[in-house]
Design an enzyme around this catalytic site. Structure first.
Site, PDB file in Angstrom:
ATOM      1  N   MET A  35       0.851  -1.196   0.000  1.00 40.78           N
ATOM      2  CA  MET A  35       0.000   0.000   0.000  1.00 40.78           C
ATOM      3  C   MET A  35       0.882   1.240   0.000  1.00 40.78           C
ATOM      4  SD  MET A  35      -2.677   1.309   2.930  1.00 40.78           S
ATOM      5  CE  MET A  35      -1.429   1.680   4.174  1.00 40.78           C
ATOM      6  N   ASP A  37      -0.085   5.714  -0.996  1.00 38.88           N
ATOM      7  CA  ASP A  37      -0.894   6.884  -0.616  1.00 38.88           C
ATOM      8  C   ASP A  37      -2.353   6.592  -0.235  1.00 38.88           C
ATOM      9  OD1 ASP A  37       1.343   7.639  -2.031  1.00 38.88           O
ATOM     10  OD2 ASP A  37       0.270   8.815  -3.518  1.00 38.88           O
ATOM     11  N   TRP A  61       5.655  -2.148  -4.860  1.00 38.89           N
ATOM     12  CA  TRP A  61       4.823  -1.342  -5.765  1.00 38.89           C
ATOM     13  C   TRP A  61       4.662  -2.060  -7.103  1.00 38.89           C
ATOM     14  CZ3 TRP A  61       4.866   1.285 -10.415  1.00 38.89           C
ATOM     15  CH2 TRP A  61       3.960   2.339 -10.552  1.00 38.89           C
ATOM     16  N   SER A  94      -2.989   8.089  -7.687  1.00 39.81           N
ATOM     17  CA  SER A  94      -3.684   8.784  -6.597  1.00 39.81           C
ATOM     18  C   SER A  94      -4.722   9.783  -7.076  1.00 39.81           C
ATOM     19  CB  SER A  94      -2.664   9.498  -5.710  1.00 39.81           C
ATOM     20  OG  SER A  94      -1.998   8.533  -4.941  1.00 39.81           O
ATOM     21  N   GLU A 219       3.798  16.384  -5.526  1.00 39.88           N
ATOM     22  CA  GLU A 219       2.783  15.341  -5.643  1.00 39.88           C
ATOM     23  C   GLU A 219       1.659  15.593  -4.638  1.00 39.88           C
ATOM     24  OE1 GLU A 219       5.419  11.460  -6.886  1.00 39.88           O
ATOM     25  OE2 GLU A 219       5.261  11.795  -4.746  1.00 39.88           O
ATOM     26  N   TRP A 301       9.476   6.947   0.502  1.00 39.11           N
ATOM     27  CA  TRP A 301       9.900   6.267  -0.730  1.00 39.11           C
ATOM     28  C   TRP A 301      11.351   5.802  -0.702  1.00 39.11           C
ATOM     29  CZ3 TRP A 301       6.774   3.870  -3.704  1.00 39.11           C
ATOM     30  CH2 TRP A 301       5.499   4.363  -3.964  1.00 39.11           C
TER      31      TRP A 301
END
Ligand code: FRU
Length: 489
Positions: A35, A37, A61, A94, A219, A301
């Site tokens: 998991m 954002d 990811w 997202s 972001e 990250w």
């Protein structure tokens, strides 16, 4: 719809799940897999919906989906089936969701307004081919409280003009002009768009090329306002990766004015919503009236894909209530654990503020401390393997700190084992502290949330002891430690 707690639905599952090493006990994490954002956070018909960047195929990811969970109280979550799957336009990156109460989109039926989600379709093929138009904004709607979603046939609704990083749309309603605003991260700035129907979008303006931190790509923005003593104060959240204060990911914010077209900041210097290492891509729930409730991804990250957990990877922060505070003419954000935390608060364990005394730490804990006059202090969490994480204040540099140098398993990332500091904002003499401790995380709030710091750690055995180190002359006002009940029980 009644949500049934996971243990009630299947008593065996509760025993099997959520008890793996390091698994957070009072923070949301999906049962399995990767998991990142939080997405699509919307409150509707008594439930807080939390969607999230999810890869159901592995614990790293991958092609992004929107996972889904719902809660009545922001703490106990029921995981629901995956809401959005990748499609011919790409992965589902997202985005956000709103309750379209006036059916401006026309997706609703009489008496049943739609939930409308907006997200970035990320086309991996276009990316590989080196195009610059592989991120576009698309919408989907649900007429059954987020259980099933239909994608709009004319997607994308906002096409990429040639900006590689063009993503993470956050919707808000601008009541003065009865229109929707989309706040979008566009490489090194934020772009605002407006729409009457969530389908047709007009560019309004850009903000931020010359403001704030720019050590990485912008972001996951969010835009909202507070009524502060009769005046609307706007807040713009912008996540940045890399370029955070301790390396990797972090979220900055600006305060200012927004007139439906342009964001005019009160300050252009960088301010972080959280001075720790592990609170990223956080945004707020929509449709919560005057409350502004924030949730972040409790990772970074730099190492998110390498942390030593197996079938699951990453959790969210504790939901935090945001508010605004004016200090010497400047507006600051405060973030504070939501009051719902009292629902899982069990007995207060120890009311004596004796320093240097080791106390046992069994599972999640909330510590509250008041210092009438702030001086050096530290709180040490430790285990029998000589591992510890220390949280405290250093008068020498007027900074709060979290030191995870010796906190256990850290060899998955060179930069993980370190001490991080965040300068104190408040100039008050006294200071109140809240610490929320879970199996592999600490969240620290000082001065009613003017400073917040979040960090994760991975001891080889859970920390089972904590100790308050203060000078014997330092006075302690309030001192409470409260055991928090696992949300998975
Ligand atoms: C932030 C982010 C977003 C993107 C998503 C992809 O963590 O990079 O910008 O939409 O993650 O999973």
């Amino acid at each position: 719809m009644i949500y049934i707690g996971i243990c009630v639905a299947n008593p065996m599952r509760a025993q099997r799940d959520y008890h793996e090493p390091h698994r957070l006990q009072i923070h949301f994490s999906p049962k399995d897999h990767w998991m990142n954002d939080p997405n699509g956070m919307v409150y509707y018909k008594g439930s807080y919906h939390l969607f999230f960047q999810y890869y159901p195929g592995a614990n790293v990811w991958g092609p992004m989906h929107w996972g889904h969970a719902a809660s009545k109280d922001l703490l106990h979550w029921t995981e629901l089936p995956v809401a959005l799957y990748p499609d011919s336009l790409g992965y589902i990156f997202s985005g956000s969701a709103v309750a379209d109460m006036n059916n401006t989109s026309g997706f609703g039926k009489k008496g049943n307004p739609p939930l409308v989600a907006i997200y970035t379709n990320h086309d991996p093929k276009g990316e590989k081919e080196g195009t610059s138009t592989f991120q576009n904004q698309s919408i989907a709607y649900s007429l059954d409280e987020g259980r099933s979603w239909k994608k709009y046939l004319d997607n994308p609704v906002l096409k990429n003009p040639g900006i590689k990083d063009f993503r993470d749309p956050k919707l808000s309603w601008y009541g003065n002009e009865k229109k929707w605003i989309m706040t979008l991260a566009t490489f090194d700035r934020i772009s605002f768009f407006s729409s009457r129907d969530l389908k047709n979008w007009t560019k309004e303006s850009d903000f931020g090329k010359d403001a704030g931190a720019h050590g990485g790509v912008w972001e996951c923005p969010d835009l909202f306002s507070f009524n502060y003593h009769g005046k609307d104060i706007w807040v713009l959240l912008v996540s940045i990766n890399p370029g955070g204060p301790h390396g990797g990911s972090a979220t900055q914010y600006f305060t200012g004015q927004f007139n439906g077209h342009v964001f005019t900041p009160y300050q252009t210097q960088t301010r972080w919503i959280d001075g720790g290492t592990d609170n990223y891509a956080g945004v707020t729930w929509s449709n919560t009236g005057n409350r502004k409730i924030f949730l972040g991804w409790m990772s970074n990250w730099e190492y998110a894909a390498k942390v030593p957990t197996e079938n699951w990877r990453s959790a969210m922060t504790i939901p935090r209530e945001l508010s605004i505070e004016e200090l010497k003419g400047n507006f600051y954000l405060r973030s504070f654990p939501v009051k719902e935390l009292s629902l899982i608060s069990e007995q207060k364990t120890d009311l004596s503020p004796d320093a240097q005394k080791s106390r046992s730490l069994k599972g999640p804990l909330k510590l509250e401390l008041d210092f009438p006059s702030l001086d050096n202090f530290s709180i040490e969490l430790s285990n029998g393997n000589n591992e510890h994480c220390t949280i405290g204040f250093d008068t020498g540099n007027n900074s709060f700190f979290i030191d995870r140098t010796m906190s256990g398993n850290a060899n998955f990332e060179k930069e993980f084992a370190k001490k991080i500091s965040s300068e104190r904002i408040s100039q008050e003499k006294g200071c109140d502290i809240i610490l929320i401790i879970d199996n592999s995380s600490v969240e620290f709030f000082a001065d009613k949330g003017l400073t917040a710091m979040t960090a994760i750690f991975f001891p080889t055995e859970d920390f089972d002891t904590f100790k308050l180190n203060i000078d014997p002359k330092t006075k302690v006002g309030k001192y409470n430690s409260t055991i928090l009940r696992s949300i998975w029980k």
